[in-house]
Design an enzyme around this catalytic site. Structure first.
Site, short mmCIF file in Angstrom:
data_model
loop_
_atom_site.label_atom_id
_atom_site.label_comp_id
_atom_site.label_asym_id
_atom_site.label_seq_id
_atom_site.Cartn_x
_atom_site.Cartn_y
_atom_site.Cartn_z
N LYS A 200 0.81 -1.18 0.00
CA LYS A 200 0.00 0.00 0.00
C LYS A 200 0.87 1.26 0.00
O LYS A 200 0.41 2.36 -0.32
CB LYS A 200 -0.84 0.03 1.29
CG LYS A 200 -1.78 -1.12 1.44
CD LYS A 200 -2.50 -1.03 2.80
CE LYS A 200 -3.32 -2.23 3.11
NZ LYS A 200 -3.88 -2.19 4.49
N GLY A 201 2.13 1.10 0.39
CA GLY A 201 2.99 2.24 0.72
C GLY A 201 3.20 3.24 -0.40
O GLY A 201 3.39 4.43 -0.16
N GLU B 196 7.78 2.12 -6.06
CA GLU B 196 7.88 1.59 -4.69
C GLU B 196 8.09 2.74 -3.71
O GLU B 196 8.62 3.80 -4.08
CB GLU B 196 9.05 0.58 -4.67
CG GLU B 196 9.40 -0.05 -3.36
CD GLU B 196 8.30 -0.88 -2.72
OE1 GLU B 196 7.23 -0.31 -2.45
OE2 GLU B 196 8.55 -2.06 -2.43
N ASP B 197 7.69 2.54 -2.46
CA ASP B 197 7.86 3.58 -1.46
C ASP B 197 9.31 3.68 -0.98
O ASP B 197 9.91 4.74 -0.97
CB ASP B 197 6.89 3.38 -0.28
CG ASP B 197 6.97 1.99 0.35
OD1 ASP B 197 7.78 1.15 -0.11
OD2 ASP B 197 6.21 1.74 1.31
N ASP C 42 14.86 -0.91 1.42
CA ASP C 42 15.55 -1.04 2.69
C ASP C 42 16.61 -2.13 2.52
O ASP C 42 17.69 -1.87 2.02
CB ASP C 42 14.49 -1.37 3.75
CG ASP C 42 15.00 -1.38 5.16
OD1 ASP C 42 16.06 -0.79 5.41
OD2 ASP C 42 14.35 -1.97 6.03
N LYS D 254 17.29 3.48 1.65
CA LYS D 254 18.17 3.41 2.82
C LYS D 254 19.35 2.51 2.46
O LYS D 254 19.34 1.33 2.77
CB LYS D 254 17.40 2.82 4.03
CG LYS D 254 16.35 3.75 4.57
CD LYS D 254 15.93 3.39 5.99
CE LYS D 254 14.83 2.38 6.01
NZ LYS D 254 14.19 2.24 7.34
N PHE E 223 13.62 4.67 10.94
CA PHE E 223 12.30 4.19 10.56
C PHE E 223 11.40 5.39 10.29
O PHE E 223 11.13 6.20 11.17
CB PHE E 223 11.70 3.29 11.63
CG PHE E 223 10.48 2.57 11.11
CD1 PHE E 223 10.61 1.45 10.31
CD2 PHE E 223 9.21 3.04 11.39
CE1 PHE E 223 9.48 0.79 9.79
CE2 PHE E 223 8.08 2.40 10.88
CZ PHE E 223 8.22 1.28 10.08
N VAL E 224 10.95 5.48 9.05
CA VAL E 224 10.17 6.65 8.64
C VAL E 224 8.71 6.28 8.41
O VAL E 224 8.39 5.14 8.08
CB VAL E 224 10.76 7.31 7.37
CG1 VAL E 224 12.08 7.98 7.67
CG2 VAL E 224 10.91 6.30 6.24
N ASP F 187 3.60 3.39 6.64
CA ASP F 187 2.89 3.21 7.90
C ASP F 187 3.77 2.64 9.00
O ASP F 187 4.86 2.13 8.76
CB ASP F 187 1.71 2.24 7.70
CG ASP F 187 2.17 0.79 7.62
OD1 ASP F 187 3.15 0.52 6.89
OD2 ASP F 187 1.59 -0.06 8.30
N ARG G 62 -0.23 6.69 7.46
CA ARG G 62 -0.16 6.70 5.99
C ARG G 62 -0.70 8.01 5.41
O ARG G 62 -0.31 8.43 4.33
CB ARG G 62 -1.01 5.55 5.40
CG ARG G 62 -0.40 4.18 5.57
CD ARG G 62 -1.06 3.20 4.61
NE ARG G 62 -0.91 1.82 5.02
CZ ARG G 62 0.15 1.06 4.72
NH1 ARG G 62 1.15 1.56 4.04
NH2 ARG G 62 0.19 -0.20 5.12
P1 5GP Z 1 12.96 -4.36 2.12
O1 5GP Z 1 12.47 -5.68 1.57
O2 5GP Z 1 13.68 -3.53 1.09
O3 5GP Z 1 13.76 -4.56 3.36
O4 5GP Z 1 11.71 -3.59 2.64
C1 5GP Z 1 10.82 -2.99 1.80
C2 5GP Z 1 9.54 -2.71 2.53
O5 5GP Z 1 9.72 -2.61 3.96
C3 5GP Z 1 9.02 -1.38 2.10
O6 5GP Z 1 8.24 -1.48 0.93
C4 5GP Z 1 8.24 -0.92 3.31
O7 5GP Z 1 6.96 -1.48 3.25
C5 5GP Z 1 8.99 -1.53 4.48
N1 5GP Z 1 9.91 -0.56 5.07
C6 5GP Z 1 11.26 -0.54 5.00
N2 5GP Z 1 11.79 0.50 5.67
C7 5GP Z 1 10.73 1.18 6.16
C8 5GP Z 1 10.62 2.39 6.93
O8 5GP Z 1 11.57 3.07 7.32
N3 5GP Z 1 9.35 2.77 7.25
C9 5GP Z 1 8.24 2.08 6.86
N4 5GP Z 1 7.06 2.55 7.22
N5 5GP Z 1 8.31 0.95 6.13
C10 5GP Z 1 9.55 0.51 5.78
#
Ligand code: 5GP
Length: 188
Positions: A53-54, A109-110, A113, A141, A162-163, A169, A175
């Site tokens: 949803k992000g 994508e939002d 990470d 990040k 963590f944002v 969210d 959100r």
């Molecule tokens: P990854 O698989 O790259 O570790 O994580 C991707 C997903 O983790 C993102 O699409 C998001 O939903 C969540 N995520 C990662 N870092 C953050 C953050 O700082 N804040 C929030 N709200 N969600 C995050």
């Protein structure tokens, strides 16, 4: 502080430590990124694939500045893990509806990470033979990366915090904020 940066009566407002990216900063950068995308895809159709949803708010703002013809679609993925970190085990909860073979797909994508979610999603989409497959991500990040993921269009690289807000969210809160904020650490 502008109106778009004020959260009125949010029950968890005291958990937001600071505003990292005010609404106007987001909007200015999104317009620039959209201009770059419009130039790169000039004369082509883009299948814009919003990762729910992000990325919903980001996609909505980005696409209003895109000049090429845009076909909008959605995909929802869930990654197992805690509320604030992913395990790398990813499942597609809602699949793409468009046929993407032979078409130019831009994943929106939002945040990247560890990269695990996007890595999995891109591998899955590649199997369907799109003409091209690119990524547009609002936040990155880089310090947290565990697998390499190429981001073609990036809004902002940020530190490992963590944002929340602007689609992102914490446990389905925040959100609806118009800005990106940093959560108090004891809450995360
Ligand atoms: P990854 O698989 O790259 O570790 O994580 C991707 C997903 O983790 C993102 O699409 C998001 O939903 C969540 N995520 C990662 N870092 C953050 C953050 O700082 N804040 C929030 N709200 N969600 C995050």
């Amino acid at each position: 502080m502008k109106q778009a940066d004020v959260t009125l009566f949010h029950p968890l407002q005291d958990r937001i430590r600071e505003i990292l990216l005010p609404s106007q900063v987001l909007q200015d950068r999104i317009r620039q990124v959209a201009q770059q995308i419009s130039a790169d895809y000039a004369g082509q159709e883009i299948v814009l694939l919003c990762v729910l949803k992000g990325a919903m708010m980001f996609t909505a703002d980005l696409m209003r500045h895109l000049e090429p013809h845009v076909v909008l679609d959605f995909v929802a993925v869930s990654s197992y893990g805690s509320a604030t970190s992913t395990s790398g085990v990813v499942r597609i909860q809602k699949d793409v509806e468009e046929q993407i073979a032979g078409r130019h797909v831009l994943v929106v994508e939002d945040i990247v990470d560890t990269g695990l979610t996007l890595h999995y999603l891109l591998a899955n989409l590649r199997l369907r033979n799109p003409a091209s497959l690119k990524v547009c991500c609002l936040l990155d990040k880089p310090d947290r990366r565990r697998v390499e993921v190429h981001v073609d269009y990036l809004g902002f690289a940020i530190e490992d915090r963590f944002v929340i807000g602007y689609g992102l969210d914490f446990d389905e809160h925040f959100r609806n904020l118009g800005y990106i904020g940093i959560m108090e650490e004891d809450f995360v």
